[in-house]
Structures are given as structure tokens and as C-alpha cells.
Design a protein around this motif. Structure first.
Motif, short mmCIF file in Angstrom:
data_model
loop_
_atom_site.label_atom_id
_atom_site.label_comp_id
_atom_site.label_asym_id
_atom_site.label_seq_id
_atom_site.Cartn_x
_atom_site.Cartn_y
_atom_site.Cartn_z
N LYS A 1 0.84 -1.21 0.00
CA LYS A 1 0.00 0.00 0.00
C LYS A 1 0.87 1.25 0.00
N ASP A 2 1.94 1.25 0.79
CA ASP A 2 2.83 2.40 0.85
C ASP A 2 3.50 2.64 -0.50
N GLU A 3 3.95 1.57 -1.16
CA GLU A 3 4.58 1.71 -2.46
C GLU A 3 3.60 2.25 -3.51
N LEU A 4 2.36 1.79 -3.46
CA LEU A 4 1.35 2.24 -4.42
C LEU A 4 0.89 3.67 -4.16
N ASN A 5 1.14 4.18 -2.95
CA ASN A 5 0.67 5.52 -2.59
C ASN A 5 1.72 6.60 -2.78
N LEU B 1 14.13 5.56 -16.10
CA LEU B 1 14.98 6.59 -16.68
C LEU B 1 16.23 6.84 -15.84
N GLU B 2 17.21 7.47 -16.47
CA GLU B 2 18.42 7.87 -15.76
C GLU B 2 18.20 9.20 -15.04
N ARG B 3 19.04 9.45 -14.03
CA ARG B 3 19.04 10.69 -13.26
C ARG B 3 17.81 10.83 -12.37
N GLU B 4 17.30 9.73 -11.84
CA GLU B 4 16.21 9.83 -10.88
C GLU B 4 16.74 10.41 -9.57
N PRO B 5 15.97 11.29 -8.91
CA PRO B 5 16.47 11.91 -7.69
C PRO B 5 16.47 11.00 -6.48
N GLU B 6 15.63 9.96 -6.46
CA GLU B 6 15.54 9.06 -5.32
C GLU B 6 15.52 7.61 -5.80
N GLU B 7 15.66 6.68 -4.84
CA GLU B 7 15.55 5.27 -5.17
C GLU B 7 14.15 4.98 -5.72
N LEU B 8 14.11 4.14 -6.73
CA LEU B 8 12.83 3.76 -7.31
C LEU B 8 12.35 2.43 -6.74
N GLY B 9 11.06 2.21 -6.84
CA GLY B 9 10.50 0.91 -6.53
C GLY B 9 10.48 0.05 -7.79
N ASP B 10 9.76 -1.04 -7.72
CA ASP B 10 9.70 -1.95 -8.86
C ASP B 10 8.34 -2.63 -8.85
N MET B 11 7.59 -2.44 -9.93
CA MET B 11 6.24 -3.01 -9.98
C MET B 11 6.26 -4.52 -9.90
N SER B 12 7.32 -5.14 -10.38
CA SER B 12 7.39 -6.60 -10.32
C SER B 12 7.37 -7.09 -8.88
N TYR B 13 8.01 -6.32 -7.98
CA TYR B 13 8.01 -6.71 -6.56
C TYR B 13 6.62 -6.55 -5.94
N ILE B 14 5.85 -5.60 -6.45
CA ILE B 14 4.49 -5.44 -5.95
C ILE B 14 3.68 -6.70 -6.24
N TRP B 15 3.82 -7.21 -7.45
CA TRP B 15 3.12 -8.46 -7.79
C TRP B 15 3.66 -9.62 -6.98
N ILE B 16 4.98 -9.67 -6.83
CA ILE B 16 5.59 -10.77 -6.07
C ILE B 16 5.13 -10.74 -4.62
N PHE B 17 5.21 -9.57 -3.98
CA PHE B 17 4.81 -9.47 -2.57
C PHE B 17 3.31 -9.70 -2.39
N ASP C 1 8.21 18.10 6.94
CA ASP C 1 9.12 17.26 6.16
C ASP C 1 8.36 16.56 5.04
N VAL C 2 9.01 16.47 3.89
CA VAL C 2 8.39 15.78 2.75
C VAL C 2 8.20 14.30 3.13
N PRO C 3 7.00 13.74 2.92
CA PRO C 3 6.79 12.32 3.24
C PRO C 3 7.80 11.44 2.52
N LYS C 4 8.16 10.34 3.16
CA LYS C 4 9.13 9.43 2.56
C LYS C 4 8.63 8.80 1.27
N ASN C 5 7.30 8.65 1.17
CA ASN C 5 6.78 8.04 -0.06
C ASN C 5 6.56 9.11 -1.12
#
Length: 795
Positions: A42-46, A272-288, A184-188
Motif C-alpha cells: 500500500k505504501d509503495e502504491l501511494n 529513466l536515468e538521473r532519478e532523484p531518489e531510489e525507485l520501486g519496482d512493480m514486479s516486486y508489488i506483484w511478487i509481494f 518534512d516531505v513524506p518518505k513516499n
């Protein structure tokens, strides 16, 4: 009626408490760790959905196409945001963010390096949501040298319960006035900042780069008017190339187009390249999601098996109830109420375990869940849904199975004749074995890949290399040379080299060059940065042809990697010349050496052509330490630092930690996957206890007759164990292709991967077979040594 059902459920719970505790343990483990996974998903999707206008905010990105390479960037040119607002009526508002390098800020004697800093247009808060604790968002970023800071920064520099607006922070060269303090900016969030500086601080007119369509350096966001879709708007941006960029790029055979990304999709789908923060991965959403569902499903299957396995103890009760007039519906209600009661106890225990393990899970997953997470409406509805799912699904089969017993057969002791659907039980067992085997295979493959990434030879030695970055003006760069010479005399220091980038750094320039090839000159964008003559030595990167830089080199000399030589098909790279496109001054760059390929970026990227300039006194220092007393060496290096840069805090990092941080997100997800896979297997083992108990109970009289007829314990055990071996083989036949498909897809995103071998498949099957056989052996041996007279006396 409900009171009566509840009292009977509690009575039956007390009657066979150890069996019920085993049932509750399996359900509790399944529910607890499914909750953690669901909270994570839920946190990743939000991500970025906290913005009030999130559904209308889009990021504009750049897709650059060369003849032999495509470059996809998150960054765009400075004029783009203003042009979009001017030329496209769909754009309600636009804004730019320009990253600033790590900078020392001071308030009085307190000084700290800050890294999450961006220059932002005054329109930023018209698009993005931020809770202002002090100041006014309408004018917070309008004036030059005005800054908006986070609550954490305000407390760090000015203290708690102290107003920060109106106060100032200083750098070595500038003074900034605080005009706003925000939560503070939310972590998500796909972009996190601690400080925003007004864009007017650095951009005061068109000659500051606001008319330069050839320089990519900032993020561009737009707020679209309601009803505008990303795909439609992206097509409308196609003519911008011909109108603004073709005069710059067309002569170099470079094309480009813009992409439009909804900000709510960036975290999980951007590649894409030059992302400012770590990205998630949709494949892990399906896996989890699958893992969470399977954990609950296996817990429910366990409940079914454990309940049916103990059904003999309820047989006479059921028979008497039916003779006394109880209907099948009443019995079903009774067993479902017991199942719901068990599920309720498990859910309550799960809540306690979630609260207890929240800090541990937050540390592993990099999240910040709190007890309030459990009190949100979503969580309460989720708990209710899990209660009903586990209670009704887990108890449905036992309820209908037990209530279907014929009273005459039961009272005669012929329970074995009413043994229920054998094929269904075997199907459930195969399903458990299949899921467990898939999880085990995936666990081994994931662990092997993460280990491979950590240990692969990167072409340079990152061990014992200390990295120090100096953020200072050009007038103080001359001090770097003197300081480096003194650092080389510090005991424990092996080599000191400098560069304006290093492996794993995002500070990597891409410039357009005209390159000499066997077929003529071609224009090519090449990654490049400046280093001194000790840089390669500090990182143990060998020179394979020609020579290294020397102190007498001029700006003509360059070095290239093997990938660049191969790309341009040079037979002999030494002496080859490279120029800047359109340069008529006669200035050229000449290759003096070729160094061995090394991974400048993470293993998610292939090794690209790389060019190094000779640039002494760069601001990133790499210090190779001898193995030994590193702590003492660092202390002495700090004394040298303070001699030359007393106004700057001494901060360092080790290159191995910094480079490996690129895999931090995958390492976290890998730990979660491995941990929860092992828990799923543990829950499956609990289910095996119920299954083998059921099987041996159903065959108890057959076993006793065989023992009376002279069968040995080994023969009896072998008869039971063979059933599980066949079920394990069927599970392997299903699990192997499924696991191979998904793991092959997962490994495919790594240009460098450990590959798939047969070993994880064989080992996983052996683990399941051995576990099932051991459990079956225990129960069947126990049944075989039971005195046959106790079992057969009723005959």
C-alpha cells in the motif's frame, strides 16, 4: 443462539487446547506477516498521492535518440517549463527544479552539509502540496536568496519552538533568508527535499541559460487542466523538436522527443536515468502480493488439514447431535463459529505481533510505519477482511466435511468410511508443496543474484578507498594540490588521486564530440569527466595501452576505456584525435592511453564508452589506505584537512559503501522476500503436521492389522512416506517451470547476472521432500509402535 455457539466454541477450544494453539500459531504467523506485506504494498502504491492535485501533475522527460544509442533522462532544458505554459493552453502551471550540489550551511558556529537542495520556481507550491508551518506559499520563493526549509532543518539550525522565518543561513559565499518552514516531505515521494532556494537566485535573465535548448539539467513539472491525459499531451509535444531543438541537434544526427509521466506512476514504473531518489519496482508489488496471498492461503489450508485431522475426536459428538435433531445447517454454523473464533484470536495476536515487530520491519524495509497505521480505516477494514477470509475460507471445508458424517456410521466407529474428499486433500497438499518449492527456488536465486552483485569484479578496487568531496570556490582550488601532497606523507595513506566524479556518482557529464574513425569523423555523445594522474592508481584501474596521465600533460591529452575503443573499431587508439563539434580554433584532444573497462555505474547498466580529461586539483579526492589502522590514518588526514580548509567540516565516506548503496533498494526488497519466503515454508511445515496426523489417523487400523500380520515398522513407515514422495514429485513438476519463468524474467533486468542453474531447483525439491518425509516418518512410526490391541479392540 450466538451466545450458545460462542460458549461451545470456547469449550471445544479448552478441550483440545494444544491442537487449537497449533492452529492459532499457523494462522497468527500467516496473518501477521501478510499484514506487513500489505502495508508495504500500500505504501509503495501511494507514492506522491499525498499531493492534493496529484492526478493532474506530470513530469516531462527527455528521450534522446542517436544512431547507435538511446538516452532516456528525467531532466530537460531550462526554457521548457516557460515555453509549455506559454504555448499549450492545457498547461495550467509549470515549474522547474534544479539540483544543487552538496553545500555547507552555517548558523553562527553551527555548520552542516546539506544534500537535499533544489532551486525551485516561485510556482512550485501552486502545483505541489506542502504544509506550511511558517511563511506564505504565495511569495515564499519569489525573491532572490530566499529559501524554504523543512521542519527538521529549522530545528537543527534554530532550535525547537523557535520561529525561523526572517532568519538567515550562510554558505561560504552567500546569505539566504528563510521565508518558509514546511513539514518534512513524506518518505513516499519520488523527490525529497530539505531546502528549496528561489530560482531567481541563479536565473536573472535569458543569458543565464533560460534560452539554451541544448543543455539538460533540470526537472520540469506541469499541472494540467482537468481532463488532459498524458498520452494525448505527449503527442502534442512532438513538434517541439523541429521548432526549438532541430537547429542544435539535427546536424549531429541527434533527435529527441518528450515523454509525459504522471507523478503517481514514477516510483514504480520509471526506468529513466538521473532519478532523484531510489525507485520501486512493480514486479516486486506483484511478487509481494502473491506472497501475502499465499501465506494466508497456506494458513487456511493448514487449518483445514489440522481440523479434519482431529475430526475423530468430534465424531461421536456430531453423531449424537444429529440423532438429537441437529440439522446440517446448525452444525455448519457451529463449526464456522469455531473457525471464526479461532481466526479472531489469531487476528488479535497478530495485531500485538505487528506492534512488536514494527521497528524491525521498518529497519529492513526502509519504511516508517507506526501504531497509527493500524488504526487507519484501510487497516481496520483489512483486518475485518482477513478475519472473514481466514475464518470462513479456512473453516468452510471442515464445517461441511464434519457436518456430512452419517450418524449411524459414526456411532458404529466407522469414521474411516466417511473420510471426506481424498483428492481434495491431496490437491491442497500439492498446492502447499508447489508454493513452498517456488518460494524456495526464488529465494535461492534472489540471494545468489544479490551476492553476485556485491562480489562481482567491477574492474576497479573499491576496498579501503576513502572519498572526500570539497565544495569550495575556484579561488581555493589551488589548496587542493598542496593538501594532497601532504596527505601522501600521512602514515597509512597509499595513493591520493582526484577527479570531479567517481564510480557510482551521479555527477557524470555527457558531452558531444567529433570522433575520428576508420570511415571518417562521426559525432557522438560520450560520458566524460576530469581526473589527475593518480586517479586510476587510487582505484587500481590498469592502463592496458599507452600511458597514464603525467603532471606535464596539457589539456590536449585524454584517456579512454576499452569500450570506447571497441565502439569506434580503433585498431590502435593511441594518437587518435577527438574534437568538439563546430570548433574551428584548431584545438583537439589526443588519446594518450587506454584503461581497462570498469563499472562507472551500477550493474543495472552496461559499461559505456568513457573519456577522461587531465584535470588536476579536482574537488573529489580518493585516498587509498593501506590495510591496518584505518582509524588512526583518518584522524591524521583530518588534521591535514583542517590545516587547509578550517572553515569546512571534515566528512568522508568509503567508496565500497557508497557504490553498494546503489543496490540498497534491491537489498531491502531481497531481505523482505527471503525472510517472508522462509516464513511461508515454516507455515507449510506446520500444515504438514496436520496432514500426516490425518493420514496416520485414517490408516491407524490398517497399520495395526499390518503390524499384527508381521509387517515391520520400516515397512509401515515406507508405505506412508511413499505417498508424500509422489505428491512432492507432482509439486516439483509444476513448480520448476513456474519458478524458472519468473526468475528468468527477474534476472533479465540485470545486464550482469548470476544466471539460472539447476542447483536451486534440485535443492528446493530436496528440502520439501526431506521435510515431508521426516514429518511423515515421525507420525507413521508413532502409529506403528502403538499397541495394536488398543486400536483393534472395538472390532
Amino acid at each position: 443462539m450466538i451466545k450458545n455457539l460462542l460458549l461451545i466454541a470456547i469449550r471445544n477450544f479448552k478441550k483440545d487446547k494444544w491442537y487449537n494453539l497449533l492452529n492459532i500459531l499457523g494462522l497468527t504467523l500467516g496473518i501477521t506477516f501478510s499484514l506487513f506485506l500489505i502495508f508495504y504494498i500500500k505504501d509503495e502504491l501511494n507514492y506522491d498521492r499525498y499531493h492534493e492535485k496529484a492526478d493532474r501533475i506530470f513530469r516531462i522527460v527527455s528521450y534522446i535518440q542517436e544512431k547507435d544509442k538511446n538516452t532516456n533522462w528525467t531532466i530537460t532544458q531550462l526554457p521548457l517549463a516557460i515555453t509549455l505554459k506559454k504555448d499549450y493552453p492545457e498547461v495550467e502551471e509549470s515549474t522547474r527544479l534544479l539540483s544543487r550540489e552538496r553545500t555547507l550551511f552555517k548558523k553562527g558556529e553551527n555548520g552542516f552539509y546539506e544534500t537535499k537542495i533544489y532551486y525551485a520556481d516561485s510556482t512550485y507550491f501552486k502545483i505541489f502540496s506542502a504544509k506550511f508551518l511558517e511563511g506564505n506559499p504565495a511569495n515564499a520563493l519569489t525573491q532572490p536568496n530566499s529559501i524554504v526549509i523543512s521542519k527538521t532543518l529549522a530545528e537543527k539550525y534554530f532550535g525547537k519552538n523557535t520561529e525561523a522565518v526572517g532568519k538567515t543561513l550562510k554558505t561560504v559565499y552567500d546569505v539566504y533568508k528563510v521565508t518558509g518552514v514546511v513539514e518534512d516531505v513524506p518518505k513516499n515521494s519520488h523527490l525529497v527535499y530539505d531546502m528549496l532556494i528561489s530560482m531567481s537566485t541563479i536565473l536573472k535573465g535569458p543569458h543565464d541559460g533560460q534560452d539554451n535548448w541544448g543543455n539538460f539539467n533540470n526537472f520540469t513539472y506541469v499541472l494540467m487542466k482537468p481532463g488532459t491525459t498524458a498520452s494525448v499531451f505527449e503527442k502534442k509535444l512532438m513538434p517541439m523538436y523541429d521548432k526549438y531543438m532541430a537547429p542544435i541537434f539535427a546536424k549531429f544526427n541527434v533527435k529527441m522527443r518528450y515523454g509525459v509521466q504522471p507523478i503517481t506512476a514514477i516510483h514504480l514504473t520509471s526506468k529513466l536515468e538521473r532519478e532523484p531518489e531510489e525507485l520501486g519496482d512493480m514486479s516486486y508489488i506483484w511478487i509481494f502480493s502473491a506472497v501475502a496471498f499465499f501465506m494466508l492461503l497456506i494458513a487456511c489450508i493448514n487449518y483445514m488439514n489440522l481440523t479434519t485431522a482431529r475430526s475423530a475426536r468430534r465424531a461421536k459428538e456430531i453423531g449424537i447431535r444429529k440423532v438429537a435433531g441437529s440439522t446440517k445447517q446448525q452444525l455448519v454454523m457451529q463449526f464456522l463459529s469455531e473457525s471464526l473464533f479461532t481466526a479472531l484470536v489469531s487476528v488479535l495476536l497478530s495485531i500485538l505481533l505487528v506492534i512488536l515487530f514494527l521497528p524491525v520491519f521498518n529497519t529492513i524495509a526502509g519504511k516508517s510505519f507506526t501504531i497509527q497505521t493500524l488504526l487507519q480505516p484501510f487497516s481496520l477494514l483489512l483486518l475485518l477482511g482477513i478475519l472473514l477470509f481466514t475464518g470462513l475460507v479456512g473453516g468452510s471445508y471442515p464445517a461441511f466435511y464434519l457436518s456430512s458424517f452419517e450418524p449411524v456410521s459414526i456411532l458404529k466407529g466407522a469414521l474411516s468410511k466417511a473420510s471426506g474428499n481424498v483428492n481434495l486433500r491431496r490437491t491442497l497438499v500439492v498446492l502447499q508443496f508447489t508454493i513452498s518449492m517456488i518460494m524456495l527456488i526464488c529465494t535461492w536465486v534472489v540471494y545468489a543474484q544479490l551476492t553476485y552483485v556485491r562480489n562481482k569484479d567491477l574492474g576497479f578496487n573499491k576496498e579501503q578507498v576513502m572519498s572526500i568531496t570539497i565544495n569550495t570556490g575556484e579561488d581555493e582550488r589551488s589548496k587542493i594540490f598542496a593538501m594532497n601532497n601532504e596527505l601522501r606523507n600521512v602514515p597509512g595513506v597509499k595513493i591520493v588521486g582526484t577527479g570531479n566524479s567517481y564510480p557510482g556518482s551521479k555527477n557524470l557529464n555527457i558531452s558531444l564530440f567529433t570522433v575520428q574513425t576508420v570511415t571518417g569523423h562521426v559525432d557522438k555523445a560520450i560520458e566524460c569527466y576530469g581526473v589527475d594522474d593518480n586517479y586510476l592508481g587510487a582505484l587500481s584501474i590498469p592502463v592496458v595501452k599507452g600511458r597514464n596521465f603525467s603532471g606535464s600533460d596539457t589539456t590536449h591529452g585524454i584517456m579512454v576505456n576499452e569500450a570506447l575503443v571497441k565502439h569506434f573499431s580503433w585498431d590502435n587508439a593511441i594518437g587518435k584525435r577527438i574534437t568538439f563539434p563546430g570548433d574551428t580554433s584548431g584545438h583537439y584532444l589526443e588519446v594518450v592511453g587506454v584503461f581497462k573497462d570498469f563499472n562507472q555505474k551500477s550493474l543495472y547498466n552496461i559499461i559505456e564508452p568513457l573519456l577522461l580529461f587531465f584535470q588536476p586539483n579536482s574537488n573529489v579526492i580518493q585516498i587509498k589506505l593501506n590495510s591496518g589502522d584505518a582509524k588512526n590514518t583518518i584522524s591524521k588526514a583530518e588534521l591535514v584537512w583542517k590545516k587547509y580548509f578550517p572553515q569546512l567540516p571534515f566528512e568522508y565516506k568509503f567508496l565500497d559503501d557508497d557504490f553498494n548503496s546503489q543496490y540498497a533498494a534491491d537489498q531491502k526488497r531481497g531481505k523482505i522476500f527471503v525472510g517472508f519466503s522462509l516464513l511461508t515454508i515454516a507455515i507449510t511445515c506446520l500444515g504438514l503436521l496436520g496432514l500426516t496426523a490425518f493420514t496416520t489417523q485414517q490408516k491407524q487400523k490398517e497399520i495395526s492389522v499390518r503390524r499384527v500380520m508381521g509387517a515391520s515398522i520400516a515397512q509401515v513407515v515406507g508405505m506412508i512416506v511413499r505417498n508424500y514422495l509422489w505428491l512432492s514429485l507432482i509439486a516439483a513438476a509444476i513448480a520448476f517451470p513456474v519458478a524458472w519463468y519468473f526468475m528468468n524474467q527477474w534476472l533479465g533486468k540485470f545486464p550482469y547476472n548470476a544466471g539460472l542453474s539447476i542447483i536451486p531447483f534440485i535443492l528446493s525439491a530436496l528440502v520439501i521432500v526431506i521435510t515431508a518425509s521426516a514429518t511423515a516418518t515421525f507420525h507413521s512410526a508413532k502409529a506403528a509402535v502403538t499397541n495394536p490391541s488398543k486400536i483393534l479392540r472395538s472390532e
